[in-house]
Design a protein around this motif. Structure first.
Motif, short mmCIF file in Angstrom:
data_model
loop_
_atom_site.label_atom_id
_atom_site.label_comp_id
_atom_site.label_asym_id
_atom_site.label_seq_id
_atom_site.Cartn_x
_atom_site.Cartn_y
_atom_site.Cartn_z
N LEU A 207 0.82 -1.21 0.00
CA LEU A 207 0.00 0.00 0.00
C LEU A 207 0.86 1.26 0.00
CD1 LEU A 207 -2.79 1.36 0.38
CD2 LEU A 207 -2.42 1.16 2.84
N ASP A 297 0.64 -7.09 -7.13
CA ASP A 297 -0.09 -5.84 -7.30
C ASP A 297 -1.16 -5.61 -6.25
OD1 ASP A 297 1.47 -5.86 -9.45
OD2 ASP A 297 -0.11 -5.81 -10.96
N ARG A 298 -1.83 -6.70 -5.87
CA ARG A 298 -2.96 -6.58 -4.96
C ARG A 298 -2.52 -6.11 -3.59
NH1 ARG A 298 -7.22 -9.49 -7.33
NH2 ARG A 298 -7.18 -8.58 -9.38
N ILE A 299 -3.25 -5.16 -3.07
CA ILE A 299 -2.93 -4.64 -1.75
C ILE A 299 -3.64 -5.46 -0.68
CG2 ILE A 299 -3.31 -2.70 -0.20
CD1 ILE A 299 -2.93 -0.93 -2.74
N SER A 300 -4.87 -5.83 -0.96
CA SER A 300 -5.68 -6.52 0.04
C SER A 300 -4.96 -7.78 0.50
CB SER A 300 -7.03 -6.89 -0.56
OG SER A 300 -7.11 -6.40 -1.89
N ARG B 46 -9.20 1.84 -6.76
CA ARG B 46 -8.25 0.74 -7.01
C ARG B 46 -7.52 0.93 -8.34
NH1 ARG B 46 -11.08 -4.86 -5.53
NH2 ARG B 46 -9.04 -5.53 -6.26
N LEU B 49 -4.74 3.33 -7.68
CA LEU B 49 -3.62 2.69 -6.98
C LEU B 49 -2.96 1.61 -7.83
CD1 LEU B 49 -5.08 2.25 -3.40
CD2 LEU B 49 -3.01 3.51 -3.99
N ARG B 50 -3.47 1.42 -9.02
CA ARG B 50 -2.98 0.38 -9.92
C ARG B 50 -3.08 -1.01 -9.26
NH1 ARG B 50 -1.00 -3.20 -12.50
NH2 ARG B 50 0.17 -3.01 -14.45
N GLU B 51 -4.19 -1.19 -8.51
CA GLU B 51 -4.48 -2.52 -8.01
C GLU B 51 -5.23 -3.30 -9.08
OE1 GLU B 51 -5.95 -4.43 -4.08
OE2 GLU B 51 -6.41 -2.30 -4.02
N HIS B 71 5.25 -3.17 -14.01
CA HIS B 71 5.18 -3.64 -12.62
C HIS B 71 6.15 -2.94 -11.68
CE1 HIS B 71 2.28 -6.94 -12.60
NE2 HIS B 71 2.54 -6.97 -13.90
N ILE B 74 5.03 0.41 -10.15
CA ILE B 74 3.84 0.51 -9.29
C ILE B 74 4.17 1.06 -7.89
CG2 ILE B 74 2.00 -0.81 -8.18
CD1 ILE B 74 1.99 -2.62 -10.63
N ARG B 78 2.56 4.37 -5.88
CA ARG B 78 1.86 4.31 -4.58
C ARG B 78 2.51 5.20 -3.54
NH1 ARG B 78 0.57 -2.19 -4.77
NH2 ARG B 78 -0.93 -2.03 -6.50
N PHE B 85 -8.67 3.37 4.52
CA PHE B 85 -9.82 2.50 4.29
C PHE B 85 -10.75 2.55 5.49
CE2 PHE B 85 -6.11 0.87 2.14
CZ PHE B 85 -6.56 0.64 0.86
N ARG B 89 -6.70 -0.85 8.71
CA ARG B 89 -5.55 -1.66 8.29
C ARG B 89 -4.25 -1.28 8.99
NH1 ARG B 89 -6.86 -2.87 1.93
NH2 ARG B 89 -9.12 -3.02 2.26
#
Ligand SMILES: Nc1ncnc2c1ncn2[C@@H]1O[C@H](COP(=O)(O)OP(=O)(O)OP(=O)(O)O)[C@@H](O)[C@H]1O
Ligand SMILES: [Mg+2]
Lengths: 301, 240
Positions: A207, A297-300, B46, B49-51, B71, B74, B78, B85, B89
């Motif tokens: 993140l 790539d995924r943050i979750s 998202r 954030l390039r998720e 990649h 990224i 960020r 959120f 978190r």
């Protein structure tokens, strides 16, 4: 960007400690499998050493007294004739004193070899026999004769050893490969657990923009550390085995152990190979786990 | 600062989360993203954030097209786009200070930078006294302040918030919004996706409304509800 050594060391250590039980299992498996690899390699080298002079059908070696080198050689000629006259001797080759000094060192007992220099390396007569079992008779007859330093024959022991170690070597290698595969699987699993245990941290790192490299390195090092720890244990086992064989070798100069005696380079190469394979297995395991379980790539979490 | 050009995004399974969305947000703007559940607000964030990557169209953030970012770039995107959120978190076993410091540590900031930046941002969010507490020892509002501090400590160009007050009571929510407003005044672009009508109506900032993936309203000084404010002209939408 700076990737502090401090950070990596801290993260790696805490990961290893968190998963200490399964880490222990992985390290132990690596250690056992690499010990087998190392033992197989040592055995191979020992057998190669023990048999090198018995190749090409040589069944018995008569070493001449180095004092006679360079001197008129009637004594040596006489001995050669005597040997050839025996009914069970098929053929003989004369090797001069220029023959590899190192080999003489290895084959002769330490006190005999001590005085050797290139100039005083003994010459030898190497004979092939019709019946190898008669080698002992030659030993009986020629040892202690004037002009003869010593008589060597491989005997049944070495032949048996060759057969046994050949089988043993393969058994060791197959078991070692199976264990190495399980070690890799265990390492993959420890890294997977470590990634899972730290999924929250990893999510935050992604993140806030930590690089993949930064996120991965502690896990890479964790696998590497496991492989290396196992390899170090295995290297210690290899050195211990070598030391033990050396003790056996010095205790009895006529024994097969003495014939197998390994040089320092042999042992160093084996130790380095064991360490290299350990590092390889460790990095392979962690790489696989990271590829599979650390999405980028995924943050979750 | 941010531009969507005909952005369409469909998830696996066929849900079209965004349909041909175009919008532009300038540097230093404060924008509410509203719309019913499933309308595509989170998807917008998202993408920023390039998720996720768009199926078609382009997305620009700070002069860089991020929809097709390679990649390795990224993480650097960020670092310029902070995000908070609904569920905070935070890392439960780190103190407030450590949670914020972690964000700088893992992007390789040197120790002396951490030692000066973290107390500064703790002052900004009003939690200097709680720096050594664990998140579990804080109220929800305080936890969200820590999350804001963590997102802001590296001074991003853009701060995204996905329902930041979703778990908070109205009074606490107002506190968080005042904090986001203060951050916006430092020149940071702030985008807040929210269902919180009270806040949107009270703050009267630009409102972008989505419905089933379509941009249906873009209004300066807008209100939360459908067409409740007609006095103002739609802003950048009209300009296109
Ligand atoms: N990972 C996913 N896979 C498949 N479909 C998804 C995924 N994420 C979102 N969707 C779908 O895309 C649509 C838009 O989702 P999104 O989360 O952007 O909505 P939202 O406006 O944030 O809603 P909410 O207000 O409830 O948070 C929804 O129909 C949702 O079901
Ligand atoms: Mg959402």
């Amino acid at each position: 960007m700076s990737l502090s050594v401090d950070y990596i060391a801290r993260e790696t250590a805490s990961n290893l400690w968190r998963n200490r039980l399964i880490t222990f299992a992985a390290v132990l498996t690596v250690a056992v499998s690499l010990s087998l690899v190392g033992a197989a390699m040592l055995l191979r080298q020992g057998v190669a050493n023990a048999t090198v002079q018995w190749q090409h059908g040589v069944d018995v070696i008569v070493w001449f007294d180095p004092a006679a080198n360079g001197a008129p050689q009637p004594v040596q000629h006489a001995i050669a004739h005597e040997l050839l006259a025996l009914p069970y001797v098929r053929s003989c080759i004369y090797r001069s004193q220029s023959f590899d000094l190192a080999e003489a060192h290895r084959i002769l007992a330490a006190d005999e070899a001590q005085a050797l220099t290139t100039g005083t390396t003994p010459a030898s007569e190497r004979c092939a026999l019709n019946n190898p079992n008669e080698a002992q008779a030659i030993w009986q007859q020629f040892r202690g004769q004037p002009g003869v330093q010593s008589v060597f024959y491989p005997g049944q022991a070495i032949r048996n050893m060759e057969d046994v170690t050949h089988v043993l070597q393969w058994v060791f290698l197959v078991v070692a490969v199976v264990l190495l595969v399980s070690a890799s699987v265990l390492i993959v699993n420890t890294i997977r657990l470590a990634i899972f245990a730290r999924r929250r941290e990893v999510a935050v790192m992604k993140l806030v923009g930590a690089t993949n490299w930064f996120i991965r390195v502690p896990f890479m090092f964790e696998g590497l550390a496991q492989g290396l720890m196992g390899a170090v244990l295995a290297a210690i086992a290899v050195l211990a085995l070598h030391w033990r064989l050396d003790v056996l070798a010095s205790a009895n100069r006529q024994s097969v152990w003495h014939q197998m005696r390994m040089s320092t380079p042999d042992v160093v190469v084996t130790t380095l190979a064991v360490l290299a394979v350990g590092v390889l297995v460790g990095s392979l395991g962690s790489t696989l786990a990271i590829r599979r379980f650390l999405t980028t790539d995924r943050i979750s979490a | 600062m941010i531009r969507f050009e005909n952005v369409t995004k469909a998830y696996k399974g066929g849900t079209v989360a965004l349909r041909e969305v175009s919008l532009e947000i300038d540097k230093g703007e404060f924008v509410f993203l509203v719309g019913p559940s499933g309308s595509g607000k989170t998807t917008c964030l998202r993408l920023l954030l390039r998720e996720e990557t768009p199926d078609s169209g382009n997305i620009w953030v700070a002069g860089r097209e991020v929809g097709h970012l390679s990649h390795w770039r990224i993480p650097y995107l960020r670092r310029n786009v902070g995000c908070v959120f609904q569920d905070f978190r935070l890392l439960p076993n780190k103190t407030v200070f450590e949670n914020i410091a972690f964000a700088l540590e893992v992007i390789g900031r040197p120790r002396h930078v951490i030692a000066t930046q973290v107390p500064q941002v703790l002052d900004l969010v009003g939690l200097a006294k709680k720096r050594d507490n664990l998140p579990g020892e804080l109220s929800g509002g305080e936890q969200q302040r820590v999350a804001v501090a963590r997102a802001f400590v590296n001074r991003p160009l853009v701060l995204l918030a996905d329902e930041p007050t979703g778990n908070l009571d109205p009074a606490t929510s107002q506190g968080i919004m005042r904090l986001l407003d203060r951050i916006n005044r430092t020149g940071t672009t702030v985008i807040v996706a929210t269902h919180d009508q009270g806040i949107v109506d009270q703050m009267r900032r630009r409102v972008i409304e989505l419905d089933q993936g379509n941009l249906v309203r873009d209004q300066a000084r807008g209100l939360y509800g459908y067409g409740t404010a007609t006095a103002e002209q739609p802003s950048s939408r009209a300009a296109e």
